[in-house]
Write a protein that holds these residues in place. Sequence first.
Motif, PDB file in Angstrom:
ATOM      1  N   HIS A  78       1.065  -1.450   0.057  1.00 33.14           N
ATOM      2  CA  HIS A  78       0.142  -0.206   0.209  1.00 33.14           C
ATOM      3  C   HIS A  78       0.772   1.285   0.409  1.00 33.14           C
ATOM      4  O   HIS A  78       0.532   2.015  -1.147  1.00 33.14           O
ATOM      5  CB  HIS A  78      -1.278  -0.158   1.497  1.00 33.14           C
ATOM      6  N   ALA A 108       1.477   4.429  -2.662  1.00 34.23           N
ATOM      7  CA  ALA A 108       1.032   4.944  -3.184  1.00 34.23           C
ATOM      8  C   ALA A 108       2.379   6.199  -3.721  1.00 34.23           C
ATOM      9  O   ALA A 108       1.837   7.234  -3.865  1.00 34.23           O
ATOM     10  CB  ALA A 108       0.380   5.599  -1.717  1.00 34.23           C
ATOM     11  N   SER A 155      -2.236  -0.082   6.636  1.00 37.27           N
ATOM     12  CA  SER A 155      -2.675   0.440   5.781  1.00 37.27           C
ATOM     13  C   SER A 155      -3.300   2.415   6.331  1.00 37.27           C
ATOM     14  O   SER A 155      -2.999   3.282   5.337  1.00 37.27           O
ATOM     15  CB  SER A 155      -3.936   0.584   4.167  1.00 37.27           C
ATOM     16  N   ASP A 172      -2.497   5.734   5.075  1.00 34.30           N
ATOM     17  CA  ASP A 172      -3.172   6.841   4.794  1.00 34.30           C
ATOM     18  C   ASP A 172      -3.152   8.660   5.395  1.00 34.30           C
ATOM     19  O   ASP A 172      -3.770   9.078   5.090  1.00 34.30           O
ATOM     20  CB  ASP A 172      -4.332   6.374   4.323  1.00 34.30           C
ATOM     21  N   SER A 193      -0.314  10.691  -0.404  1.00 39.60           N
ATOM     22  CA  SER A 193       0.059   9.561  -2.180  1.00 39.60           C
ATOM     23  C   SER A 193       0.407  10.682  -3.133  1.00 39.60           C
ATOM     24  O   SER A 193      -0.002  12.120  -3.026  1.00 39.60           O
ATOM     25  CB  SER A 193      -1.419   9.114  -2.304  1.00 39.60           C
ATOM     26  N   ALA A 239      -7.240   7.243  -5.791  1.00 38.82           N
ATOM     27  CA  ALA A 239      -7.285   5.958  -5.225  1.00 38.82           C
ATOM     28  C   ALA A 239      -7.322   5.231  -6.387  1.00 38.82           C
ATOM     29  O   ALA A 239      -7.684   5.062  -7.333  1.00 38.82           O
ATOM     30  CB  ALA A 239      -7.523   5.280  -4.655  1.00 38.82           C
TER      31      ALA A 239
END
Length: 326
Positions: free
Chosen positions: A160, A164, A188, A192, A197, A202
């Motif tokens: 993840h 990102a 994750s 986040d 990111s 997403a």
Amino acid sequence: MYKREFDQLLNSGTLPKSVMLYGENEYYIESSIKKIIEISGAGDSILKLYYDEYDFQKAKNWLSQSSLFGDVNFLLVKSDKKIPKKELTQLIELAFRNETNYFVYAYTGSEFKTLTSAFAKKMNAEHVRFFQPSLNEAVSIIKEHAQNLNIQIDRYAIEHLLMALNINLSMALNELEKLSILNSPISSKEIDEHIFSLAPMAVNEFLFSLFSKKPLTDIINQISKLGEDEFALLRQIQYFTNQLFLYHIYIKLHGTPNAKEILGYSPPKHVVERYAKLAIKTPMDVFEKVFDTLAEGEIAIKTAGNSSQKETLLFSILIKIKSFLG
């Protein structure tokens, strides 16, 4: 020479007098520089000339000086600009003539073809090209660093983090160090919350839209919002398709998905269900066509010229995939 060969060379204790490091992975370049310096025993006897600091006369003088005590004269040049061929040849010759001299040229530009020929074996010189790591390679490196930092993080969270950041190892390692101050297991959710990111939306949502037969106009709108590099996005499509394929095969054989056996780790239940539902709806012959299209697209985008051409190629790839999915 490629990374594996160069690693074998360094592990054997053999060190070329001059090395050019270049390619698409800053992390591999930086880690190779550290290894070379360590093996050379240069210590603090290093002249570092980064980018606009490069000055031929200064570099030449450094490698021309003799040491009464046998100290190493180590020259490190890092730049996105090409060193003129005549100057490059002289620096390589100076490194070759003295057993305590070493020259490393970390080239971060893209026009490397005219430079590599100067690094000839007869001058005990090598040039090493680095490519972006596979996801498995990147996960292994992140996992090792996480263990060194005493961070508890599973494979799903590592992937993840990497996705990102478009599998940018240097950025991922820097962000991992920031996450270490939390002093708690990293999932994750923490990524986040604390990591910005590179994709405003997403990417997975876009990919689920693509494979869920949503209208192409909606998908194109999503792409424009993502702001992703075409090649980076193509790699993520490849990764997503490969995961779907693994789910499809496993479900065909066993009837139900087992993410631990399919992927080697266990994502959250709702993620597994979403992948499984889409995977089983995608026919086997469609996977074959999509993989072929992505392979052809990768070559086309890598060899394309300007960004507008790459964008056009990416759209044509998506149109093909949509035609297979119906």
